[in-house]
Design a protein around this motif. Structure first.
Motif, PDB file in Angstrom:
ATOM      1  N   GLN A 119       0.814  -1.207   0.000  1.00  0.00           N
ATOM      2  CA  GLN A 119       0.000   0.000   0.000  1.00  0.00           C
ATOM      3  C   GLN A 119       0.849   1.260   0.000  1.00  0.00           C
ATOM      4  O   GLN A 119       0.442   2.289  -0.527  1.00  0.00           O
ATOM      5  N   ALA A 120       2.023   1.173   0.610  1.00  0.00           N
ATOM      6  CA  ALA A 120       2.860   2.361   0.761  1.00  0.00           C
ATOM      7  C   ALA A 120       3.878   2.523  -0.351  1.00  0.00           C
ATOM      8  O   ALA A 120       4.549   3.552  -0.419  1.00  0.00           O
ATOM      9  N   ALA A 121       4.002   1.529  -1.244  1.00  0.00           N
ATOM     10  CA  ALA A 121       5.077   1.549  -2.238  1.00  0.00           C
ATOM     11  C   ALA A 121       5.029   2.786  -3.122  1.00  0.00           C
ATOM     12  O   ALA A 121       6.050   3.449  -3.349  1.00  0.00           O
ATOM     13  N   MET A 122       3.819   3.126  -3.606  1.00  0.00           N
ATOM     14  CA  MET A 122       3.735   4.244  -4.543  1.00  0.00           C
ATOM     15  C   MET A 122       4.094   5.584  -3.898  1.00  0.00           C
ATOM     16  O   MET A 122       4.965   6.296  -4.399  1.00  0.00           O
ATOM     17  N   PRO A 123       3.485   5.975  -2.766  1.00  0.00           N
ATOM     18  CA  PRO A 123       3.899   7.245  -2.165  1.00  0.00           C
ATOM     19  C   PRO A 123       5.326   7.236  -1.650  1.00  0.00           C
ATOM     20  O   PRO A 123       6.001   8.276  -1.656  1.00  0.00           O
ATOM     21  N   MET A 124       5.813   6.067  -1.209  1.00  0.00           N
ATOM     22  CA  MET A 124       7.203   5.997  -0.748  1.00  0.00           C
ATOM     23  C   MET A 124       8.172   6.266  -1.897  1.00  0.00           C
ATOM     24  O   MET A 124       9.101   7.079  -1.771  1.00  0.00           O
ATOM     25  N   LEU A 125       7.959   5.597  -3.020  1.00  0.00           N
ATOM     26  CA  LEU A 125       8.845   5.811  -4.166  1.00  0.00           C
ATOM     27  C   LEU A 125       8.649   7.198  -4.753  1.00  0.00           C
ATOM     28  O   LEU A 125       9.599   7.800  -5.281  1.00  0.00           O
ATOM     29  N   LYS A 346       2.937  -3.075 -11.583  1.00  0.00           N
ATOM     30  CA  LYS A 346       1.606  -3.489 -11.161  1.00  0.00           C
ATOM     31  C   LYS A 346       0.985  -2.529 -10.147  1.00  0.00           C
ATOM     32  O   LYS A 346      -0.163  -2.706  -9.743  1.00  0.00           O
ATOM     33  N   ALA A 347       1.754  -1.526  -9.727  1.00  0.00           N
ATOM     34  CA  ALA A 347       1.223  -0.553  -8.782  1.00  0.00           C
ATOM     35  C   ALA A 347       0.114   0.262  -9.435  1.00  0.00           C
ATOM     36  O   ALA A 347       0.189   0.603 -10.618  1.00  0.00           O
ATOM     37  N   GLU A 348      -0.928   0.546  -8.649  1.00  0.00           N
ATOM     38  CA  GLU A 348      -2.061   1.302  -9.162  1.00  0.00           C
ATOM     39  C   GLU A 348      -2.350   2.502  -8.267  1.00  0.00           C
ATOM     40  O   GLU A 348      -2.183   2.436  -7.050  1.00  0.00           O
ATOM     41  N   LEU A 349      -2.780   3.576  -8.894  1.00  0.00           N
ATOM     42  CA  LEU A 349      -3.204   4.753  -8.154  1.00  0.00           C
ATOM     43  C   LEU A 349      -4.498   4.427  -7.410  1.00  0.00           C
ATOM     44  O   LEU A 349      -5.322   3.647  -7.900  1.00  0.00           O
ATOM     45  N   ASP A 350      -4.670   4.975  -6.226  1.00  0.00           N
ATOM     46  CA  ASP A 350      -5.886   4.749  -5.456  1.00  0.00           C
ATOM     47  C   ASP A 350      -7.102   5.070  -6.314  1.00  0.00           C
ATOM     48  O   ASP A 350      -7.136   6.049  -7.057  1.00  0.00           O
ATOM     49  N   ALA A 351      -8.131   4.224  -6.198  1.00  0.00           N
ATOM     50  CA  ALA A 351      -9.312   4.362  -7.050  1.00  0.00           C
ATOM     51  C   ALA A 351     -10.021   5.700  -6.860  1.00  0.00           C
ATOM     52  O   ALA A 351     -10.719   6.171  -7.766  1.00  0.00           O
ATOM     53  N   ASP A 352      -9.849   6.327  -5.690  1.00  0.00           N
ATOM     54  CA  ASP A 352     -10.521   7.597  -5.416  1.00  0.00           C
ATOM     55  C   ASP A 352      -9.768   8.803  -5.963  1.00  0.00           C
ATOM     56  O   ASP A 352     -10.266   9.927  -5.878  1.00  0.00           O
TER      57      ASP A 352
END
Length: 430
Positions: A119-125, A346-352
């Motif tokens: 869950q944290a991978a995208m904002p962390m990177l 495979k990381a996806e932006l939050d649906a909201d």
């Protein structure tokens, strides 16, 4: 309350009576940081105004005042404390701010948004990209200015979470909560990397004996808080002693605050059902946001534009590198990294969230006030000509980023409000 009724005692490290009214730690942090951001802005504006008035010599004299011109002797040890008020604010008061950062880091990594790497991978990177790209922007601009100029490479890499959250709270009431979570996660990782940068790259001399000595009060502090012993008469002296040893070791003294914050237990609930880290944060966050950071800002932001003017700032490659790093580098780093992750992994932006929301957050990340000013002082010295240009550049860059972010997020906020109104109207007619 009757006049003769005893007033409830305020416990420095204890859980306060009104804590139950806080629905979540994130909500409480947002409210406090919003107020702190406003106080911080007032302090910075006051410093800039006073530094450019006819009586600006009094401001300079206040900054350079040395309240204690000597050393503190503890047995065979001596601690050099002949610091100016400006240095006390940077080395001393900011330790309170970094103590809160240490609490946040531990909580987020053990029980918060950074607990699950997926869950944290995208904002962390995104945070890593948001620090790397601004530094590259800075280096590209200042490379031909010589090695001394390159010392400031980390100045545009930092994000001021107090200002960023304040702007988001004021203009983003209709924005999705996922956007706030994204910004908070990004800011926590940004703070962690900034701490590492300060400790590793801005330590000129290292006294291993004093650094080892700091482990004793830090260890005793950790032992007490792990056993839920929260007496301020024990913890505060240990914290001050840890600060003294770290200060004398050559490592920036604010790192002592981080070390102490990391020792506080997070996962186990205390006697009152709340973890000790939350209780301590409730007690100390107002001190950090309402006093420590604004006082530091007051002493750090007072750049004089009357001598040399704004033209000298824009002619200085160091200042240009800082501004371009904050305004351009942060956007490219945060937004670009997020888009690349969504496009090629495979990381996806939050649906909201929509990409316009991410753009707004990327612009907000360009508000690099408190830590950027601190790194500028460490790189070029407080009060030097280059240091003054850096301060002006941080102010200009942060203000520009805040304005651009406001434009983008106000449009996004309006769009979300229209969607909510249509949904409400559809529900009412159904």
């Amino acid at each position: 309350m009757p006049h003769d009724a005893p007033r409830p005692r305020t416990r420095l490290f204890g859980r306060q009576e009104g804590d139950d009214r806080d629905r979540s730690v994130v909500a409480a942090a947002l409210r406090t940081e919003t107020v702190g951001g406003a106080v911080l802005l007032v302090a910075a504006v006051a410093a800039v105004v006073w530094a450019n008035l006819p009586g600006r010599e009094a401001y300079t004299a206040l900054r350079e005042t040395v309240p204690y011109d000597g050393t503190l002797g503890l047995g065979p040890l001596s601690f050099h404390l002949d610091l100016t008020l400006s240095a006390w604010a940077a080395d001393g008061l900011l330790a309170v701010f970094f103590f809160i950062v240490g609490l946040e880091l531990k909580r987020e990594f053990l029980a918060g948004s950074l607990r699950k790497p997926s869950q944290a991978a995208m904002p962390m990177l995104a945070a890593v990209g948001g620090m790397t790209v601004p530094a590259l922007f800075y280096v590209a601009v200042t490379f031909s200015a010589g090695p001394d100029a390159l010392r400031g490479w980390a100045i545009p890499a930092a994000t001021d979470i107090a200002f960023a959250l304040a702007v988001l709270a004021v203009i983003g009431s209709g924005l999705p909560s996922a956007l706030r979570a994204f910004l908070l996660t990004l800011a926590v990782v940004d703070d962690l990397l900034a701490i590492i940068i300060i400790a590793v790259f801005y330590t000129d001399t290292l006294e291993l004996g004093y650094l080892a000595g700091a482990l004793v009060p830090v260890g005793l502090f950790a032992l007490l808080v792990q056993r839920r012993i929260t007496s301020e008469w024990l913890l505060v002296p240990l914290a001050l002693l840890a600060w003294l040893f770290v200060h004398e070791s050559g490592v920036h003294a604010t790192i002592a605050g981080v070390l102490l914050g990391l020792t506080v237990p997070v996962l186990r609930p205390g006697r009152e059902g709340v973890c000790l880290a939350t209780s301590i944060e409730h007690a100390w966050r107002p001190v950090s946001a309402g006093f420590a950071i604004p006082v530091y800002a007051f002493f750090a932001a007072g750049v004089n534009f009357t001598e040399g003017g704004v033209g000298e700032v824009f002619a200085d490659r160091v200042a240009l590198g800082v501004m371009l790093g904050l305004v351009g580098g942060k956007v490219v780093g945060v937004f670009g990294t997020t888009w690349l992750l969504a496009r090629f992994t495979k990381a996806e932006l939050d649906a909201d969230l929509a990409w316009g929301d991410v753009l707004g957050v990327a612009l907000l990340a360009g508000i690099g006030f408190t830590v950027s000013l601190l790194i500028g002082e460490l790189a070029f010295g407080a009060g030097s000509e280059t240091g003054q240009h850096v301060t002006a550049a941080v102010l200009f860059g942060s203000l520009t980023s805040a304005v651009l972010a406001s434009v983008v997020l106000l449009r996004r906020n309006k769009a979300y409000r229209l969607v909510a109104e249509r949904e409400a109207a559809r529900t009412a007619t159904a």
